[in-house]
Design an enzyme around this catalytic site. Structure first.
Site, PDB file in Angstrom:
ATOM      1  N   ARG A  87      72.203  39.847  61.440  1.00  0.00           N
ATOM      2  CA  ARG A  87      71.055  40.173  60.657  1.00  0.00           C
ATOM      3  C   ARG A  87      70.918  41.731  60.104  1.00  0.00           C
ATOM      4  O   ARG A  87      70.444  41.860  59.228  1.00  0.00           O
ATOM      5  CB  ARG A  87      69.773  39.446  61.108  1.00  0.00           C
TER       6      ARG A  87
ATOM      7  N   ARG B   8      66.584  34.147  64.969  1.00  0.00           N
ATOM      8  CA  ARG B   8      66.195  35.243  65.386  1.00  0.00           C
ATOM      9  C   ARG B   8      65.913  35.643  66.989  1.00  0.00           C
ATOM     10  O   ARG B   8      65.846  36.669  67.525  1.00  0.00           O
ATOM     11  CB  ARG B   8      64.940  35.989  64.906  1.00  0.00           C
TER      12      ARG B   8
ATOM     13  N   ARG C  19      66.532  25.060  64.401  1.00  0.00           N
ATOM     14  CA  ARG C  19      66.766  26.807  64.420  1.00  0.00           C
ATOM     15  C   ARG C  19      67.215  27.219  65.397  1.00  0.00           C
ATOM     16  O   ARG C  19      66.895  28.260  66.292  1.00  0.00           O
ATOM     17  CB  ARG C  19      65.165  27.292  64.149  1.00  0.00           C
TER      18      ARG C  19
ATOM     19  N   TYR D 231      57.485  23.619  47.576  1.00  0.00           N
ATOM     20  CA  TYR D 231      58.158  25.236  47.277  1.00  0.00           C
ATOM     21  C   TYR D 231      57.993  25.470  45.837  1.00  0.00           C
ATOM     22  O   TYR D 231      57.643  26.371  45.354  1.00  0.00           O
ATOM     23  CB  TYR D 231      59.282  25.542  48.149  1.00  0.00           C
TER      24      TYR D 231
ATOM     25  N   ASP E 146      69.964  27.312  54.202  1.00  0.00           N
ATOM     26  CA  ASP E 146      68.390  27.142  54.279  1.00  0.00           C
ATOM     27  C   ASP E 146      68.070  25.912  52.936  1.00  0.00           C
ATOM     28  O   ASP E 146      69.078  25.734  52.237  1.00  0.00           O
ATOM     29  CB  ASP E 146      68.041  28.319  53.269  1.00  0.00           C
TER      30      ASP E 146
END
Lengths: 342, 342
Positions: free
Chosen positions: A36, A27, A23, A149, A72
């Site tokens: 974003r 963010r 990552r 998931y 992703d």
């Protein structure tokens, strides 16, 4: 040395220990938040120029030794026939989870060149930008992690539905795993063909399984992916979290490099994995927020424990958190290089 | 043999391997749901007759070899000055978390005889009911696990605030840990004085730490509790999840028995822990929902791996889930007894 990351993966001599972060595009960086502000996460993934731009941000800002494609692990779901969305603050939500034989049989073995062309285009753009400067890592999710998931419909604590399917309908489970591992194999092969110079397979949640379950229900399917990738000459990092008891089995499943989370000391991991494989890791991501003297002590501890490795890529034990300061990440890159410079 | 659980804790010969389950009193039982239909969880904890009744339900229904007091590890929070509630579907919520020096200094070292008298009264009732039939286990939360709730304000994924406090303000962290460990020590001592015949210390979330962090920030405080309890003659089970890399350090911190979650094979655990300690565990709780042939295979695997232990208590690697059938739990008790009968 532009390729010290690739050299360490192949257990060749390096001028300094390579560093990148899971990552590293995200963010915690103002540059990323600016993108974003104008686009959703999935838009960034789906517009090759944006994915490439975001991938490059930490390469420019931190001086890391590898770029990792911004994507992703769930991108293959929609072309398989399972749409999902990111719900605010909740992570991915799959409104029609996979729970029955019919659900499994409906999953499509798609062609990544067609259905995930945007990912491959982002790789091509990045290779042009980065060539001779920084190697590019592609990646995908491993079958258990994707299955968790798909079955739970999102993130999970106990993986109860996933395990009930695995334990309760083993034949269906293996059919499900065969489909997922073939999807992932094709997707990663396509990434290599498009120019990815290394691959990381994220089995992020496989640490929820005991070794005996991993050996029976997971290992053959991970091996299907990794033994095929070995036929390319591209190094593969096989990563999971909470995998302290699974290392030997992960090694057996394959990978040029085993990624170890911060819970397992690297010297233990190196001893248990044996020769012929490199290691990646393994600072607790929260240490990036610690005062520098403690951060430095813990980096020194990781480097000391890694000193017996035939190849070591410095990384975190898991992804950077949004509150982390980019300055701390930059400091780690510089500090690791300085401490390991030969 | 009514005391085979206590004998196994003390590594004495037993006629069969004792069995009990974490969360053996709980929502998976109709008898429990009937009580919960009329009372909140905290009411059951706070009314000694109800806590005792609910504690007895699985003893009657399953034939387990130990009763564990029905309580919650967070019961000491309100008398420390930190109220909490259970929000529907969310677990515990602490509206005023502990995050500053002032918050830590405000925590009260209360007297359990006064402020948690209802817990001690439940223990006394249970001892009268169970005497000579089934041993009674008392329990408490370990300092890191309690701290994680206190700092985060509830359950957590990354324990980010907790780790930031630990890394960022080590002096304050140690003061906080000293208070928590003294609260827990007094509380567990009071449970022993009231009649608890064994104690389990739940460090459920400590597996979120690396060994180097555990040694520096946690171990001395767990030792404060466990070395004091060793002075009583009551066995102590030291339990955590995800602790595959922490076993040696947990052993050093203390405990008559080390509780191992399902991720770490018991033979590995036994080898690493060395002689002089018993082990508890370690079936994946989801296996209770598996078809019987697989359940039996996995029980056999646990028993085979435990065969080198000087003392083994059969248990799950974590608590029973609400969807599990009580029949499966009863089957496990009978099957383990049958397979290990000497």
């Amino acid at each position: 040395m532009w390729d010290r990351f690739l050299r360490a993966c192949r257990r060749e001599p390096v001028d300094a220990t390579p560093v990148w972060f899971m990552r590293q595009a995200g963010r915690y960086m103002a540059e990323y938040r600016a993108v974003r502000a104008k686009h959703t996460l999935l838009e960034i993934c789906r517009i090759p120029e944006l994915a490439a731009e975001v991938t490059l941000q930490p390469v420019r800002a931190l001086g890391v030794d590898a770029a990792i494609l911004f994507a992703d692990i769930l991108l293959p779901l929609p072309p398989m026939g399972v749409p999902f969305e990111f719900a605010a603050g909740e992570g991915p939500v799959i409104h029609a989870p996979v729970r029955t034989r019919a659900d499994v049989e409906r999953l499509r073995l798609f062609d990544p060149e067609e259905d995930l062309a945007h990912v491959l285009e982002a790789i091509r753009i990045l290779r042009r930008e980065l060539d001779g400067k920084t190697p590019l890592i592609g990646f995908g999710g491993a079958p258990f992690t994707l299955a968790s998931y798909l079955v739970e419909g999102g993130k999970s604590t106990h993986y109860a539905r996933t395990k009930r399917l695995m334990y309760g309908e083993p034949e269906l489970w293996h059919a499900f795993m065969r489909t997922l591992s073939e999807v992932v194999r094709r997707y990663l092969r396509a990434q290599v063909a498009a120019g990815a110079q290394a691959i990381q397979l994220f089995d992020s949640w496989v640490g929820a399984l005991s070794p005996v379950d991993y050996a029976e229900f997971i290992l053959p399917h991970v091996k299907h992916i990794l033994s095929d990738l070995e036929a390319t000459s591209v190094p593969v990092i096989h990563f999971g979290t909470g995998t302290g008891s699974l290392l030997e089995l992960q090694r057996e499943a394959g990978g040029t490099v085993i990624g170890v989370d911060y819970r397992t000391p690297l010297d233990d991991a190196i001893r248990r994995l044996g020769p012929g494989v490199a290691v990646q890791g393994n600072l607790d991501p929260l240490l990036l927020d610690a005062p520098r003297p403690l951060l430095m002590r813990r980096i020194d501890d990781v480097l000391a424990r890694a000193s017996g490795a035939s190849g070591h890529i410095f990384n975190l034990g898991h992804g950077i958190l949004p509150e982390t300061s980019p300055d701390a990440a930059k400091f780690v890159v510089e500090y690791v290089h300085e401490r390991t410079r030969r």
